[in-house]
Design an enzyme around this catalytic site. Structure first.
Site, PDB file in Angstrom:
ATOM      1  CG  ASN A  11      49.554 -17.766  38.232  1.00 23.88           C
ATOM      2  OD1 ASN A  11      50.323 -17.711  37.331  1.00 23.88           O
ATOM      3  ND2 ASN A  11      48.036 -18.029  37.619  1.00 23.88           N
ATOM      4  CE  LYS A  13      47.676 -13.752  38.026  1.00 23.41           C
ATOM      5  NZ  LYS A  13      46.127 -13.324  37.808  1.00 23.41           N
ATOM      6  CG  HIS A  96      45.281 -19.132  34.524  1.00 19.28           C
ATOM      7  ND1 HIS A  96      44.399 -17.384  34.372  1.00 19.28           N
ATOM      8  CD2 HIS A  96      45.522 -19.078  36.087  1.00 19.28           C
ATOM      9  CE1 HIS A  96      44.269 -17.127  35.352  1.00 19.28           C
ATOM     10  NE2 HIS A  96      44.900 -17.614  36.688  1.00 19.28           N
ATOM     11  CD  GLU A  98      45.592 -14.139  34.279  1.00 17.61           C
ATOM     12  OE1 GLU A  98      46.715 -14.860  34.091  1.00 17.61           O
ATOM     13  OE2 GLU A  98      45.384 -13.569  34.928  1.00 17.61           O
ATOM     14  CD  GLU A 168      42.799 -19.675  39.500  1.00 16.69           C
ATOM     15  OE1 GLU A 168      43.308 -19.426  40.342  1.00 16.69           O
ATOM     16  OE2 GLU A 168      42.837 -19.124  38.115  1.00 16.69           O
ATOM     17  N   GLY A 174      42.193 -11.434  40.342  1.00 19.33           N
ATOM     18  CA  GLY A 174      42.944 -10.052  40.280  1.00 19.33           C
ATOM     19  C   GLY A 174      41.807  -8.849  40.411  1.00 19.33           C
ATOM     20  CB  SER A 215      40.211 -12.272  45.042  1.00 25.57           C
ATOM     21  OG  SER A 215      40.188 -11.451  43.679  1.00 25.57           O
TER      22      SER A 215
END
Ligand code: PEP
Length: 256
Positions: A11, A13, A96, A98, A168, A174, A215
């Protein structure tokens, strides 16, 4: 031979212009081509889908989008439809954290997108996972179970089997602080797969590929892939590194 083909998706992003995307793909292409036993998926931003698709022609490396709308077309300024994604891509990341946190994406929107993706022969990679607050409150299982059931609601077992789920934990994305492989296995093997089995039957649940994300790096990937229910990884930061991403893919080959 594992019944589920391992899958590693990158991904990107909101990173990479077209020229930067081309350079990154060139830098990793040989490394990725060398591991055909793993399904490899690159998910660049929309603007780089076409140039990356052109570079992947003649390879078995797949392309994914990072999001899409559920409608075919219409007055939705700034959105991209499933038909548009399907012109280039075979996969699409949906829900996701985010998108959920910064763009108000709800379980119901994710569900609509999953249905739309499947009807356009796109493989959805559906992201689920608890926040740090939810984890501290002991809500991990309920949150993850709820997100899985909501996203796949209304699917037939045969359709559910085609979905990829990425577990996730939000606190691991991140941050450099991955879940332990045992923790990830526990949620995937004792919560997500049994939830799928109850809703869609054991055969469908056995076929669904479930990834870990949060991560994942070259140095810790192998420890996830030895877990019985972890079929690969959704990789953020390390997918932008032309050394690390192929190394993560190589680690997944041990599952094939
Ligand atoms: C992600 O964005 O899905 C992700 C897992 O990011 P990172 O690998 O950087 O934690």
């Amino acid at each position: 031979m594992n019944a589920r083909t391992p899958l590693v998706a990158g991904n990107w992003k909101m990173h990479k212009t077209v020229e930067e995307a081309r350079q990154l793909v060139w830098a990793m292409l040989d490394g990725l081509r060398a591991v055909p036993e793993v399904e490899r998926v690159l998910c660049p931003p929309f603007t780089a889908l076409l140039p990356v698709a052109q570079m992947l022609l003649g390879t078995d490396i797949r392309l994914g989008a990072q999001n899409m709308h559920w409608e075919e077309e219409g007055a939705y300024t700034g959105e991209i439809s499933p038909r548009m994604v399907a012109e280039f891509a075979q996969f699409v990341i949906l829900g996701h954290s985010e998108r959920r946190a910064y763009f108000g994406e709800t379980d119901d929107m994710v569900r609509r997108k999953v249905h739309a993706a499947l009807s356009h022969k796109l493989t959805p990679i559906v992201c689920v996972g608890e926040t740090l607050e939810q984890r501290r409150a002991g809500q991990t299982e309920a949150v993850v179970r709820g997100q899985v059931l909501a996203a796949l609601d209304g699917l037939q077992p045969e359709q559910a089997a085609r979905v990829v789920i990425a577990y996730e934990p939000v606190w691991a994305i991140g941050t450099g602080e991955a879940a332990t492989p045992e923790e990830a296995q526990r949620v995937i093997g004792q919560v997500i797969r049994p939830t799928l089995a109850k809703a869609f039957g054991h055969e469908a649940a056995r076929r669904v590929r479930i990834l870990y994300g949060g991560s994942v790096k070259a140095h810790n990937a192998a420890a996830f892939f030895v877990q019985p229910d972890i079929d690969g990884a959704l990789v953020g930061g390390a997918s932008l590194d032309p050394e690390q991403f192929p190394a993560i893919v190589r680690a997944a080959a041990a599952r094939a």
